[in-house]
Design a protein around this motif. Structure first.
Motif, PDB file in Angstrom:
ATOM      1  N   SER A 173       0.832  -1.201   0.000  1.00  0.00           N
ATOM      2  CA  SER A 173       0.000   0.000   0.000  1.00  0.00           C
ATOM      3  C   SER A 173       0.866   1.250   0.000  1.00  0.00           C
ATOM      4  CB  SER A 173      -0.928   0.001   1.222  1.00  0.00           C
ATOM      5  OG  SER A 173      -1.856  -1.060   1.178  1.00  0.00           O
ATOM      6  N   CYS A 174       1.959   1.219   0.774  1.00  0.00           N
ATOM      7  CA  CYS A 174       2.884   2.361   0.811  1.00  0.00           C
ATOM      8  C   CYS A 174       3.460   2.649  -0.570  1.00  0.00           C
ATOM      9  CB  CYS A 174       4.024   2.099   1.795  1.00  0.00           C
ATOM     10  SG  CYS A 174       3.556   2.209   3.538  1.00  0.00           S
ATOM     11  N   LYS A 175       3.840   1.600  -1.291  1.00  0.00           N
ATOM     12  CA  LYS A 175       4.408   1.778  -2.623  1.00  0.00           C
ATOM     13  C   LYS A 175       3.411   2.460  -3.556  1.00  0.00           C
ATOM     14  CE  LYS A 175       7.447  -2.261  -2.285  1.00  0.00           C
ATOM     15  NZ  LYS A 175       7.694  -3.643  -2.756  1.00  0.00           N
ATOM     16  N   ILE A 176       2.150   2.085  -3.463  1.00  0.00           N
ATOM     17  CA  ILE A 176       1.123   2.639  -4.340  1.00  0.00           C
ATOM     18  C   ILE A 176       0.927   4.127  -4.058  1.00  0.00           C
ATOM     19  CG2 ILE A 176      -1.341   2.547  -4.914  1.00  0.00           C
ATOM     20  CD1 ILE A 176      -1.169  -0.503  -4.372  1.00  0.00           C
ATOM     21  N   LEU A 177       1.059   4.535  -2.788  1.00  0.00           N
ATOM     22  CA  LEU A 177       0.849   5.932  -2.417  1.00  0.00           C
ATOM     23  C   LEU A 177       2.157   6.700  -2.232  1.00  0.00           C
ATOM     24  CD1 LEU A 177      -1.979   4.485  -1.305  1.00  0.00           C
ATOM     25  CD2 LEU A 177      -2.304   6.815  -0.496  1.00  0.00           C
ATOM     26  N   ASP A 178       3.281   6.122  -2.677  1.00  0.00           N
ATOM     27  CA  ASP A 178       4.588   6.784  -2.603  1.00  0.00           C
ATOM     28  C   ASP A 178       4.966   7.183  -1.179  1.00  0.00           C
ATOM     29  OD1 ASP A 178       5.656   6.718  -5.243  1.00  0.00           O
ATOM     30  OD2 ASP A 178       4.113   8.150  -5.834  1.00  0.00           O
ATOM     31  N   ILE A 179       4.632   6.331  -0.227  1.00  0.00           N
ATOM     32  CA  ILE A 179       5.073   6.506   1.156  1.00  0.00           C
ATOM     33  C   ILE A 179       6.369   5.721   1.330  1.00  0.00           C
ATOM     34  CG2 ILE A 179       4.506   5.971   3.570  1.00  0.00           C
ATOM     35  CD1 ILE A 179       1.558   6.410   2.818  1.00  0.00           C
ATOM     36  N   PRO A 180       7.385   6.292   1.955  1.00  0.00           N
ATOM     37  CA  PRO A 180       8.677   5.596   2.071  1.00  0.00           C
ATOM     38  C   PRO A 180       8.556   4.224   2.727  1.00  0.00           C
ATOM     39  CG  PRO A 180       8.890   7.881   2.753  1.00  0.00           C
ATOM     40  CD  PRO A 180       7.430   7.632   2.566  1.00  0.00           C
ATOM     41  N   GLU A 181       9.283   3.278   2.184  1.00  0.00           N
ATOM     42  CA  GLU A 181       9.293   1.918   2.721  1.00  0.00           C
ATOM     43  C   GLU A 181       9.724   1.939   4.184  1.00  0.00           C
ATOM     44  OE1 GLU A 181      11.616  -2.334   1.863  1.00  0.00           O
ATOM     45  OE2 GLU A 181      11.661  -0.698   0.388  1.00  0.00           O
ATOM     46  N   PHE A 182       8.955   1.271   5.037  1.00  0.00           N
ATOM     47  CA  PHE A 182       9.285   1.244   6.466  1.00  0.00           C
ATOM     48  C   PHE A 182      10.107   0.000   6.804  1.00  0.00           C
ATOM     49  CE2 PHE A 182       5.019  -0.632   6.020  1.00  0.00           C
ATOM     50  CZ  PHE A 182       5.160  -1.849   6.685  1.00  0.00           C
ATOM     51  N   PRO A 183      10.864   0.044   7.909  1.00  0.00           N
ATOM     52  CA  PRO A 183      11.682  -1.113   8.303  1.00  0.00           C
ATOM     53  C   PRO A 183      10.801  -2.246   8.831  1.00  0.00           C
ATOM     54  CG  PRO A 183      11.842   0.606   9.958  1.00  0.00           C
ATOM     55  CD  PRO A 183      11.034   1.173   8.835  1.00  0.00           C
ATOM     56  N   LEU A 184      10.538  -3.201   7.985  1.00  0.00           N
ATOM     57  CA  LEU A 184       9.573  -4.261   8.285  1.00  0.00           C
ATOM     58  C   LEU A 184       9.900  -5.010   9.568  1.00  0.00           C
ATOM     59  CD1 LEU A 184       7.068  -5.779   7.244  1.00  0.00           C
ATOM     60  CD2 LEU A 184       8.595  -7.239   5.935  1.00  0.00           C
ATOM     61  N   GLU A 185      11.153  -5.404   9.736  1.00  0.00           N
ATOM     62  CA  GLU A 185      11.522  -6.190  10.920  1.00  0.00           C
ATOM     63  C   GLU A 185      11.362  -5.379  12.203  1.00  0.00           C
ATOM     64  OE1 GLU A 185      12.020  -9.323  11.133  1.00  0.00           O
ATOM     65  OE2 GLU A 185      11.864  -9.626   8.960  1.00  0.00           O
ATOM     66  N   THR A 186      11.704  -4.087  12.151  1.00  0.00           N
ATOM     67  CA  THR A 186      11.545  -3.246  13.336  1.00  0.00           C
ATOM     68  C   THR A 186      10.074  -3.125  13.719  1.00  0.00           C
ATOM     69  OG1 THR A 186      13.523  -1.955  12.835  1.00  0.00           O
ATOM     70  CG2 THR A 186      11.913  -0.929  14.290  1.00  0.00           C
ATOM     71  N   VAL A 187       9.223  -2.902  12.729  1.00  0.00           N
ATOM     72  CA  VAL A 187       7.787  -2.779  13.006  1.00  0.00           C
ATOM     73  C   VAL A 187       7.225  -4.106  13.505  1.00  0.00           C
ATOM     74  CG1 VAL A 187       5.532  -2.299  11.985  1.00  0.00           C
ATOM     75  CG2 VAL A 187       7.509  -0.902  11.358  1.00  0.00           C
ATOM     76  N   HIS A 188       7.673  -5.195  12.915  1.00  0.00           N
ATOM     77  CA  HIS A 188       7.241  -6.519  13.360  1.00  0.00           C
ATOM     78  C   HIS A 188       7.620  -6.748  14.828  1.00  0.00           C
ATOM     79  CE1 HIS A 188       7.630 -11.157  12.989  1.00  0.00           C
ATOM     80  NE2 HIS A 188       6.397 -10.830  13.338  1.00  0.00           N
ATOM     81  N   GLU A 189       8.857  -6.413  15.178  1.00  0.00           N
ATOM     82  CA  GLU A 189       9.296  -6.571  16.562  1.00  0.00           C
ATOM     83  C   GLU A 189       8.527  -5.625  17.489  1.00  0.00           C
ATOM     84  OE1 GLU A 189      11.348  -8.796  18.047  1.00  0.00           O
ATOM     85  OE2 GLU A 189      11.228  -9.752  16.066  1.00  0.00           O
ATOM     86  N   GLY A 190       8.291  -4.406  17.025  1.00  0.00           N
ATOM     87  CA  GLY A 190       7.525  -3.462  17.828  1.00  0.00           C
ATOM     88  C   GLY A 190       6.111  -3.940  18.071  1.00  0.00           C
ATOM     89  N   LEU A 191       5.502  -4.521  17.039  1.00  0.00           N
ATOM     90  CA  LEU A 191       4.152  -5.060  17.180  1.00  0.00           C
ATOM     91  C   LEU A 191       4.115  -6.190  18.201  1.00  0.00           C
ATOM     92  CD1 LEU A 191       1.202  -5.498  16.382  1.00  0.00           C
ATOM     93  CD2 LEU A 191       2.002  -6.804  14.404  1.00  0.00           C
ATOM     94  N   LYS A 192       5.069  -7.110  18.108  1.00  0.00           N
ATOM     95  CA  LYS A 192       5.104  -8.236  19.048  1.00  0.00           C
ATOM     96  C   LYS A 192       5.314  -7.751  20.484  1.00  0.00           C
ATOM     97  CE  LYS A 192       8.325 -10.659  16.955  1.00  0.00           C
ATOM     98  NZ  LYS A 192       9.245 -11.793  16.716  1.00  0.00           N
ATOM     99  N   LYS A 193       6.211  -6.790  20.641  1.00  0.00           N
ATOM    100  CA  LYS A 193       6.468  -6.248  21.977  1.00  0.00           C
ATOM    101  C   LYS A 193       5.230  -5.555  22.526  1.00  0.00           C
ATOM    102  CE  LYS A 193       9.762  -3.335  24.523  1.00  0.00           C
ATOM    103  NZ  LYS A 193      11.015  -2.542  24.419  1.00  0.00           N
TER     104      LYS A 193
END
Length: 359
Positions: A99-119
């Motif tokens: 979705s970010c790519k379609i709206l030209d939003i900068p790619e976010f650090p997937l692993e960091t967000v994944h870890e943040g979500l789990k925490k």
């Protein structure tokens, strides 16, 4: 990116005494995940902080130009309430990246967000309700934060993940719905935003949904925006059909959201031995299947409802009664399977569940 910071709240909230009376999306947990982006620092300062209101400029870019994306997933009490688990979190986050790519939003650090979500879920696991069908709804969102006007891609963004305990979607039991085929209004077109989970798609659906309600239907079945004859989505869900023993769903052509529950249904159906087909299907073709008796079941799929069986299809003033107006056998079986996967009552042989905390 640096370690995810944790800012402790001075005081914790009281949890709902009766989850069955809590309206969807009205109660939020003690904490949320936050992270910012700017052109100099990239994505930075990942942290878990007390849930709070935000201060934004009246000239905030999202308020004026709508550059935002979001996701929706759920956490459950798992394995007889001994663990906290999220259903397909990486699949949801990867879809958010798209979705970010379609709206030209900068790619976010997937692993960091994944870890943040789990925490975050581990910290807030006591907020996951334990009643039948209840869960903790997870809403990641990214929005532009440039504080000035000008139609352009923003240079600053904020990412949040907020959590909301939710009651069972079917408070009065699993039940079918009536849907109306919409041949006037359009939700999305190929080459547009239909494939992205973005606020604009939901805004575009509101008026037609109100019209459908006024006519006695629960949801709108959308047709394609070019030829106005090919079936796309139902409300904010994907749509699937059981036609002569086969599971058929509209193909992903750029105007249809790549639903995680849709993918789940297709994977399980194949495992059960059903033939599945993703292709363009017109409403007139569907009507022919109905008239010949080959249209056996119709149901929607999505994070909120999981499976939403359809009892009635309204098209050009005429109603088609599906499955005798009752829940179809396949829809019921699929709902029970996915609901069981959420809580551990059904063994996860697909790798859909991610354990994030112990009680």
């Amino acid at each position: 990116m640096s370690e995810i910071r944790f800012v402790k709240a001075d005081k914790l909230k009281d949890k709902p005494a009766d989850m069955s009376k809590v309206k969807f999306g009205t109660v939020f947990t003690d904490y949320m995940f936050e992270m910012e982006y700017d052109e100099k620092n990239g994505w930075h300062d990942a942290r878990i902080t007390p849930y709070k209101d935000l201060a934004v400029s009246p000239a905030n870019a999202t308020l004026h130009y709508g550059q935002a994306v979001f996701e929706g997933m759920k956490a459950y009490r798992y394995n007889d309430g001994k663990q906290a688990a999220i259903f397909r979190p990486m699949t949801h986050l990867e879809r958010m990246e798209n979705s970010c790519k379609i709206l030209d939003i900068p790619e976010f650090p997937l692993e960091t967000v994944h870890e943040g979500l789990k925490k975050l879920i581990d910290i807030e696991k006591d907020w996951i309700p334990d009643g039948p069908g209840q869960s903790l709804y997870i809403r990641p969102v990214i929005f532009a934060t440039d504080p000035y006007l000008g139609v352009s891609v923003s240079s600053m963004y904020t990412m949040l993940i907020i959590l909301s305990p939710v009651a069972a979607y079917y408070a009065n039991g699993f039940a079918p719905v009536k849907i109306m085929v919409e041949d006037k209004y359009v939700r999305a077109v190929r080459g547009g935003l239909g494939e992205a989970k973005t606020p604009a798609n939901y805004a575009a659906s509101l008026h037609a949904g109100m019209v459908a309600h006024e006519k006695g239907y629960d949801q709108t079945l959308w047709l394609d925006g070019v030829e106005r004859k090919y079936i796309e989505e139902v409300g904010s869900m994907n749509i699937l059909f059981k036609i002569d023993g086969k599971i058929v769903t509209p193909m992903l052509d750029g105007s249809i959201l790549n639903g995680v529950t849709r993918r789940t249904v297709l994977a399980i159906a194949k495992e059960w031995g059903y033939e599945t087909e993703e292709r363009r299907i017109s409403v007139d073709e569907l009507k022919q299947y109905y008239e010949s008796g080959k249209l056996e079941e119709v149901f929607g799929s999505g994070t909120a409802a999981v499976i939403s069986p359809v009892s009635t299809l309204g098209y050009k003033g005429h109603d088609m009664t599906i499955s005798g107006g009752k829940i179809g056998e396949f829809a019921q079986k699929m709902y029970d399977e996915i609901d069981g996967l959420h809580t551990g009552k059904v063994k996860d042989t697909y790798g859909f569940i991610e354990i994030v905390g112990e009680y």
